[in-house]
Design a protein around this motif. Structure first.
Motif, PDB file in Angstrom:
ATOM      1  N   VAL A   1     -13.781  -0.857  10.606  1.00 19.35           N
ATOM      2  CA  VAL A   1     -12.907  -1.198   9.490  1.00 19.35           C
ATOM      3  C   VAL A   1     -13.171  -2.665   9.158  1.00 19.35           C
ATOM      4  CG1 VAL A   1     -10.537  -1.417   8.679  1.00 19.35           C
ATOM      5  CG2 VAL A   1     -11.171   0.490  10.157  1.00 19.35           C
ATOM      6  N   ASP A   2     -13.731  -2.910   7.982  1.00 17.99           N
ATOM      7  CA  ASP A   2     -13.992  -4.277   7.531  1.00 17.99           C
ATOM      8  C   ASP A   2     -12.704  -4.842   6.933  1.00 17.99           C
ATOM      9  OD1 ASP A   2     -16.697  -4.366   8.253  1.00 17.99           O
ATOM     10  OD2 ASP A   2     -17.300  -3.382   6.395  1.00 17.99           O
ATOM     11  N   ARG A   3     -12.175  -5.878   7.565  1.00 14.18           N
ATOM     12  CA  ARG A   3     -10.941  -6.497   7.107  1.00 14.18           C
ATOM     13  C   ARG A   3     -11.273  -7.808   6.398  1.00 14.18           C
ATOM     14  NH1 ARG A   3      -7.301  -5.840  12.666  1.00 14.18           N
ATOM     15  NH2 ARG A   3      -7.245  -3.540  12.697  1.00 14.18           N
ATOM     16  N   PHE A   4     -11.293  -7.765   5.080  1.00 13.80           N
ATOM     17  CA  PHE A   4     -11.608  -8.947   4.291  1.00 13.80           C
ATOM     18  C   PHE A   4     -10.362  -9.825   4.202  1.00 13.80           C
ATOM     19  CE2 PHE A   4     -14.707  -5.783   3.023  1.00 13.80           C
ATOM     20  CZ  PHE A   4     -15.885  -6.513   3.001  1.00 13.80           C
ATOM     21  N   GLN A   5     -10.472 -11.029   4.735  1.00 12.89           N
ATOM     22  CA  GLN A   5      -9.340 -11.937   4.790  1.00 12.89           C
ATOM     23  C   GLN A   5      -9.071 -12.570   3.417  1.00 12.89           C
ATOM     24  OE1 GLN A   5      -7.828 -12.070   8.122  1.00 12.89           O
ATOM     25  NE2 GLN A   5      -9.226 -10.314   8.069  1.00 12.89           N
TER      26      GLN A   5
ATOM     27  N   ALA B   1     -12.898   0.271  16.024  1.00 15.04           N
ATOM     28  CA  ALA B   1     -13.605  -0.995  15.802  1.00 15.04           C
ATOM     29  C   ALA B   1     -13.196  -1.637  14.478  1.00 15.04           C
ATOM     30  CB  ALA B   1     -15.107  -0.755  15.826  1.00 15.04           C
ATOM     31  N   TYR B   2     -13.161  -2.964  14.466  1.00 12.79           N
ATOM     32  CA  TYR B   2     -12.868  -3.671  13.211  1.00 12.79           C
ATOM     33  C   TYR B   2     -13.569  -5.023  13.195  1.00 12.79           C
ATOM     34  CZ  TYR B   2      -9.437  -6.546  15.772  1.00 12.79           C
ATOM     35  OH  TYR B   2      -8.838  -7.396  16.652  1.00 12.79           O
ATOM     36  N   THR B   3     -13.745  -5.533  11.986  1.00  9.79           N
ATOM     37  CA  THR B   3     -14.375  -6.833  11.780  1.00  9.79           C
ATOM     38  C   THR B   3     -13.548  -7.637  10.789  1.00  9.79           C
ATOM     39  OG1 THR B   3     -16.586  -5.887  12.121  1.00  9.79           O
ATOM     40  CG2 THR B   3     -16.486  -8.026  11.055  1.00  9.79           C
ATOM     41  N   ASN B   4     -13.221  -8.873  11.137  1.00 12.92           N
ATOM     42  CA  ASN B   4     -12.564  -9.775  10.205  1.00 12.92           C
ATOM     43  C   ASN B   4     -13.629 -10.568   9.457  1.00 12.92           C
ATOM     44  OD1 ASN B   4     -10.074  -8.939  11.113  1.00 12.92           O
ATOM     45  ND2 ASN B   4      -9.773 -10.675  12.484  1.00 12.92           N
ATOM     46  N   ILE B   5     -13.587 -10.487   8.132  1.00  7.58           N
ATOM     47  CA  ILE B   5     -14.600 -11.130   7.297  1.00  7.58           C
ATOM     48  C   ILE B   5     -13.928 -12.170   6.413  1.00  7.58           C
ATOM     49  CG2 ILE B   5     -16.362 -10.773   5.523  1.00  7.58           C
ATOM     50  CD1 ILE B   5     -16.656  -7.909   6.589  1.00  7.58           C
TER      51      ILE B   5
ATOM     52  N   ILE C   1     -18.773 -13.241   9.192  1.00  3.29           N
ATOM     53  CA  ILE C   1     -17.997 -12.502  10.188  1.00  3.29           C
ATOM     54  C   ILE C   1     -17.251 -13.513  11.049  1.00  3.29           C
ATOM     55  CG2 ILE C   1     -18.130 -11.007  12.202  1.00  3.29           C
ATOM     56  CD1 ILE C   1     -20.502  -9.621  10.909  1.00  3.29           C
ATOM     57  N   ALA C   2     -15.926 -13.475  10.949  1.00  3.91           N
ATOM     58  CA  ALA C   2     -15.103 -14.406  11.716  1.00  3.91           C
ATOM     59  C   ALA C   2     -14.763 -13.863  13.086  1.00  3.91           C
ATOM     60  CB  ALA C   2     -13.818 -14.714  10.936  1.00  3.91           C
ATOM     61  N   TYR C   3     -14.620 -12.548  13.184  1.00  3.31           N
ATOM     62  CA  TYR C   3     -14.277 -11.930  14.464  1.00  3.31           C
ATOM     63  C   TYR C   3     -14.693 -10.467  14.428  1.00  3.31           C
ATOM     64  CZ  TYR C   3     -11.645 -10.263  18.498  1.00  3.31           C
ATOM     65  OH  TYR C   3     -11.303  -9.707  19.701  1.00  3.31           O
ATOM     66  N   GLU C   4     -15.216  -9.982  15.549  1.00  2.92           N
ATOM     67  CA  GLU C   4     -15.685  -8.607  15.614  1.00  2.92           C
ATOM     68  C   GLU C   4     -15.199  -7.968  16.904  1.00  2.92           C
ATOM     69  OE1 GLU C   4     -19.759  -6.417  14.113  1.00  2.92           O
ATOM     70  OE2 GLU C   4     -19.925  -8.350  15.116  1.00  2.92           O
ATOM     71  N   ASP C   5     -14.538  -6.819  16.783  1.00  8.88           N
ATOM     72  CA  ASP C   5     -14.058  -6.067  17.944  1.00  8.88           C
ATOM     73  C   ASP C   5     -14.681  -4.673  17.876  1.00  8.88           C
ATOM     74  OD1 ASP C   5     -12.646  -4.508  19.794  1.00  8.88           O
ATOM     75  OD2 ASP C   5     -10.775  -5.601  19.479  1.00  8.88           O
TER      76      ASP C   5
END
Length: 270
Positions: free
Chosen positions: A14-18, A81-85, A95-99
């Protein structure tokens, strides 16, 4: 060009666009490739793992809504899984953080591998198995591809046994040519290198192909490389010349650039 059975194995995310975007989208190399192959009219199976959470339910629903077979999708303890972008002032996304969540440590079962062996082609996304599945399937004669650019850990970057190895270079020139040669020298039967706005290159034995990019109004480039892979593979398995494979990959990537996300979907607010 015929109807084929494809499988994509590995990552979902899940790409989480900040801020200032504040939206989330379903993605991941293996998920995007699986969806795009289904959208091209092929039988497409996804093998991977999600958590027993809202994001896992959302990912599963997105796959099913796009015609992807999910009978081999594993539900594992832990979070999906998710990624903070984040977006820089210049508009670049980082990519600020990746789990990796439930993708970390995912392994297909023996029953899953039996199904994989029935496929016309299997694409491997991000896996942390040090190449175990690649070696297993290639030894069984399975047509196999992987994008080594999505695997950051060197122990997961082997290409021996791959029918098609994909990689990315920033532009054409010596680095792209060297990357093409490296993939072939290390055991890939066919090597494909995407070169950003300079298009893509491919080589298989004495056959060489190249393509430019298709001019489109770009909305979002997320997943464009994955769409390129799906288009290329659909033509490749249909035994098309490399130039035709590159052109179908290019056209699929261009369509993806015209909408948000790796495939058409409704973003959700964070």
């Amino acid at each position: 060009m015929g109807h084929f059975r494809f499988a994509a194995v590995g990552d979902n995310c899940v790409d989480r666009f900040q801020a200032p975007i504040n939206q989330s989208l379903i993605g991941g190399n293996a998920v995007n490739v699986a969806v795009q192959l289904a959208r091209l009219g092929h039988s497409s199976f996804y093998f991977g793992a999600v958590g027993k959470d809202v994001d896992g339910e959302r990912t599963t629903r997105a796959l099913k809504d796009n015609g992807v077979e999910t009978s081999c999708l594993q539900l594992r303890p832990g979070n999906t899984a998710y990624t903070n972008i984040e977006q820089t002032a210049s508009g670049d996304r980082i990519i600020a953080y990746e789990d990796f969540g439930t993708c970390a440590g995912y392994r297909p079962s023996e029953e899953d591998i039996a199904v994989l062996k029935t496929m016309d082609h299997v694409h491997l996304g991000w896996l942390d198995d040090a190449g175990e599945l690649r070696r297993r399937l290639s030894s069984e004669g399975v047509s196999l591809s992987q994008d080594i650019s999505v695997n950051a850990n060197p122990e997961n970057l082997g290409v021996a046994g791959l029918t098609v190895a994909f990689a990315s270079a920033g532009a054409r020139g010596a680095p792209a040519d060297s990357l093409l040669s490296y993939l072939l020298a290390n055991g890939a039967a066919c090597a494909v290198v995407t070169c950003g706005s300079d298009g893509a290159l491919a080589r298989r034995g004495e056959e060489f192909g190249e393509s430019s990019i298709a001019p489109v109004t770009v909305v979002d480039t997320t997943g464009a490389g994955d769409s390129f892979i799906a288009g290329f593979l659909a033509a490749f398995v249909a035994q098309q010349p490399l130039v035709a494979c590159l052109e179908q990959g290019r056209d699929c990537a261009a369509i993806t650039c015209t909408h948000v996300g790796g495939f058409p979907q409704q973003p959700l607010p964070l």
